[in-house]
Design a protein around this motif. Structure first.
Motif, mmCIF file in Angstrom:
data_model
loop_
_atom_site.group_PDB
_atom_site.id
_atom_site.type_symbol
_atom_site.label_atom_id
_atom_site.label_comp_id
_atom_site.label_asym_id
_atom_site.label_seq_id
_atom_site.Cartn_x
_atom_site.Cartn_y
_atom_site.Cartn_z
ATOM 1 N N ILE A 1 0.772 -1.154 -0.074
ATOM 2 C CA ILE A 1 0.013 -0.116 0.029
ATOM 3 C C ILE A 1 0.859 1.378 -0.061
ATOM 4 C CG2 ILE A 1 -2.082 1.188 1.004
ATOM 5 C CD1 ILE A 1 -2.583 -1.832 0.455
ATOM 6 N N LEU A 2 0.939 2.077 -1.000
ATOM 7 C CA LEU A 2 1.642 3.144 -1.243
ATOM 8 C C LEU A 2 1.498 4.525 -0.414
ATOM 9 C CD1 LEU A 2 2.442 2.819 -5.110
ATOM 10 C CD2 LEU A 2 3.831 2.372 -3.145
ATOM 11 N N ASP A 3 0.080 4.684 0.127
ATOM 12 C CA ASP A 3 -0.301 5.740 0.726
ATOM 13 C C ASP A 3 -1.510 5.604 1.392
ATOM 14 O OD1 ASP A 3 -2.220 5.743 -1.236
ATOM 15 O OD2 ASP A 3 -1.289 7.288 -2.457
ATOM 16 N N GLY A 4 -1.986 6.623 2.283
ATOM 17 C CA GLY A 4 -3.268 6.310 3.115
ATOM 18 C C GLY A 4 -4.532 6.685 2.086
ATOM 19 N N ILE A 5 -5.538 6.366 2.295
ATOM 20 C CA ILE A 5 -6.844 6.556 1.863
ATOM 21 C C ILE A 5 -7.031 8.242 1.666
ATOM 22 C CG2 ILE A 5 -9.126 6.429 1.625
ATOM 23 C CD1 ILE A 5 -8.692 3.542 2.681
ATOM 24 N N GLU A 6 -7.316 8.905 0.728
ATOM 25 C CA GLU A 6 -7.603 10.257 0.609
ATOM 26 C C GLU A 6 -8.849 10.334 -0.120
ATOM 27 O OE1 GLU A 6 -4.708 12.980 -1.072
ATOM 28 O OE2 GLU A 6 -2.987 11.540 -0.670
ATOM 29 N N THR A 7 -9.734 11.229 0.627
ATOM 30 C CA THR A 7 -11.155 11.291 0.350
ATOM 31 C C THR A 7 -11.346 12.781 -0.193
ATOM 32 O OG1 THR A 7 -11.916 10.035 2.267
ATOM 33 C CG2 THR A 7 -13.677 11.620 1.476
ATOM 34 N N TYR A 8 -12.116 12.909 -1.435
ATOM 35 C CA TYR A 8 -12.463 14.032 -2.068
ATOM 36 C C TYR A 8 -14.097 14.067 -2.151
ATOM 37 C CZ TYR A 8 -7.514 14.077 -3.039
ATOM 38 O OH TYR A 8 -6.079 13.892 -3.041
ATOM 39 N N ASP A 9 -14.370 15.227 -2.787
ATOM 40 C CA ASP A 9 -15.818 14.939 -3.115
ATOM 41 C C ASP A 9 -16.461 14.000 -4.077
ATOM 42 O OD1 ASP A 9 -14.683 16.423 -5.189
ATOM 43 O OD2 ASP A 9 -16.205 18.118 -5.209
ATOM 44 N N TYR A 10 -15.446 13.445 -4.869
ATOM 45 C CA TYR A 10 -16.080 12.661 -5.782
ATOM 46 C C TYR A 10 -15.568 11.206 -5.672
ATOM 47 C CZ TYR A 10 -11.272 14.364 -7.189
ATOM 48 O OH TYR A 10 -10.104 14.762 -7.171
ATOM 49 N N GLY A 11 -15.013 11.038 -4.215
ATOM 50 C CA GLY A 11 -14.642 9.583 -3.948
ATOM 51 C C GLY A 11 -13.492 9.480 -3.245
ATOM 52 N N LYS A 12 -12.968 8.073 -2.834
ATOM 53 C CA LYS A 12 -11.873 7.866 -1.832
ATOM 54 C C LYS A 12 -10.699 7.171 -2.908
ATOM 55 C CE LYS A 12 -14.454 6.651 2.378
ATOM 56 N NZ LYS A 12 -14.521 5.555 3.435
ATOM 57 N N PHE A 13 -9.734 7.425 -2.618
ATOM 58 C CA PHE A 13 -8.550 6.960 -3.358
ATOM 59 C C PHE A 13 -7.254 6.507 -2.453
ATOM 60 C CE2 PHE A 13 -10.552 9.972 -6.002
ATOM 61 C CZ PHE A 13 -10.504 9.726 -7.070
ATOM 62 N N VAL A 14 -6.807 5.282 -3.043
ATOM 63 C CA VAL A 14 -5.512 4.821 -2.642
ATOM 64 C C VAL A 14 -4.760 4.267 -3.704
ATOM 65 C CG1 VAL A 14 -6.222 2.639 -1.974
ATOM 66 C CG2 VAL A 14 -4.564 3.618 -0.345
ATOM 67 N N HIS A 15 -3.373 4.310 -3.567
ATOM 68 C CA HIS A 15 -2.635 3.710 -4.438
ATOM 69 C C HIS A 15 -1.647 2.370 -3.933
ATOM 70 C CE1 HIS A 15 -2.940 7.900 -5.662
ATOM 71 N NE2 HIS A 15 -2.958 7.225 -6.752
ATOM 72 N N ILE A 16 -1.799 1.196 -4.929
ATOM 73 C CA ILE A 16 -1.105 0.034 -4.439
ATOM 74 C C ILE A 16 0.048 -0.218 -5.730
ATOM 75 C CG2 ILE A 16 -2.970 -0.541 -3.092
ATOM 76 C CD1 ILE A 16 -3.718 -2.712 -5.309
ATOM 77 N N LEU A 17 0.572 -1.324 -5.144
ATOM 78 C CA LEU A 17 1.708 -1.738 -6.348
ATOM 79 C C LEU A 17 1.123 -3.200 -6.519
ATOM 80 C CD1 LEU A 17 5.288 -0.949 -5.385
ATOM 81 C CD2 LEU A 17 3.831 -0.109 -6.932
ATOM 82 N N ASP A 18 0.948 -3.682 -7.819
ATOM 83 C CA ASP A 18 0.988 -5.093 -8.313
ATOM 84 C C ASP A 18 2.146 -6.043 -8.215
ATOM 85 O OD1 ASP A 18 2.207 -4.922 -10.612
ATOM 86 O OD2 ASP A 18 0.320 -4.803 -11.997
ATOM 87 N N ALA A 19 1.924 -7.116 -8.466
ATOM 88 C CA ALA A 19 3.225 -8.307 -8.467
ATOM 89 C C ALA A 19 4.419 -7.662 -9.348
ATOM 90 C CB ALA A 19 2.655 -9.708 -8.729
ATOM 91 N N GLU A 20 3.958 -6.985 -10.356
ATOM 92 C CA GLU A 20 5.340 -6.510 -11.380
ATOM 93 C C GLU A 20 5.630 -5.103 -10.939
ATOM 94 O OE1 GLU A 20 4.320 -7.391 -15.345
ATOM 95 O OE2 GLU A 20 4.382 -9.616 -15.048
ATOM 96 N N GLY A 21 5.137 -4.397 -9.825
ATOM 97 C CA GLY A 21 5.509 -3.067 -9.569
ATOM 98 C C GLY A 21 4.569 -2.129 -10.103
ATOM 99 N N ASN A 22 3.711 -2.302 -10.851
ATOM 100 C CA ASN A 22 2.669 -1.356 -11.652
ATOM 101 C C ASN A 22 1.811 -0.644 -10.432
ATOM 102 O OD1 ASN A 22 3.527 -2.033 -14.058
ATOM 103 N ND2 ASN A 22 2.464 -4.024 -13.896
ATOM 104 N N LYS A 23 1.889 0.635 -10.454
ATOM 105 C CA LYS A 23 1.197 1.440 -9.727
ATOM 106 C C LYS A 23 -0.156 1.485 -10.080
ATOM 107 C CE LYS A 23 0.939 5.968 -7.372
ATOM 108 N NZ LYS A 23 1.449 7.347 -7.399
#
Length: 125
Positions: free
Chosen positions: A95-117
């Motif tokens: 998990i690259l960051d914490g969940i961020e909330t905006y007026d259009y939704g919540k977001f978070v960034h992760i890495l897959d098994a090959e390092g793709n964000k």
């Protein structure tokens, strides 16, 4: 628990995002906006609940896709992002960051098994 429910967006690097967006508008008929183009669709057949997928070219020098070195990033629509992040942590997903909330939704960034964000998005409909 449902995890990914659809593609929320396709983001990719471009030498000239504005020019490329104009090309897609002119030649392929995309209805563009300052962020690229938004495709609206319905969650389920016969449903009245609209959903959307975002298409956005980014500058080729963007740092937004880091730490991935790829030229693209996919945004996946999810349900209950908080619970999903907890499950992913238990499964050892980066998990690259914490969940961020905006007026259009919540977001978070992760890495897959090959390092793709990957961007996970729980829309606020």
């Amino acid at each position: 628990m449902k995890r990914v429910t659809g593609i929320g967006g396709i983001f990719f690097k471009s030498k000239d995002p504005k020019k490329l967006t104009e090309w897609y508008q002119k030649h392929l008929g995309l209805e563009t906006n300052p962020y690229g183009a938004t495709f609206e669709w319905y969650e389920n057949s016969g449903d009245t609940k609209k959903a959307q997928t975002q298409w956005t070219p980014f500058s080729e020098t963007t740092k937004y896709f880091e730490p991935s070195t790829k030229e693209f990033m996919i945004n996946y629509r999810v349900e209950n992002l908080d619970a999903l992040v907890e499950e992913l942590k238990k499964e050892g997903v980066t998990i690259l960051d914490g969940i961020e909330t905006y007026d259009y939704g919540k977001f978070v960034h992760i890495l897959d098994a090959e390092g793709n964000k990957i961007e996970l998005w729980e829309p606020i409909d």
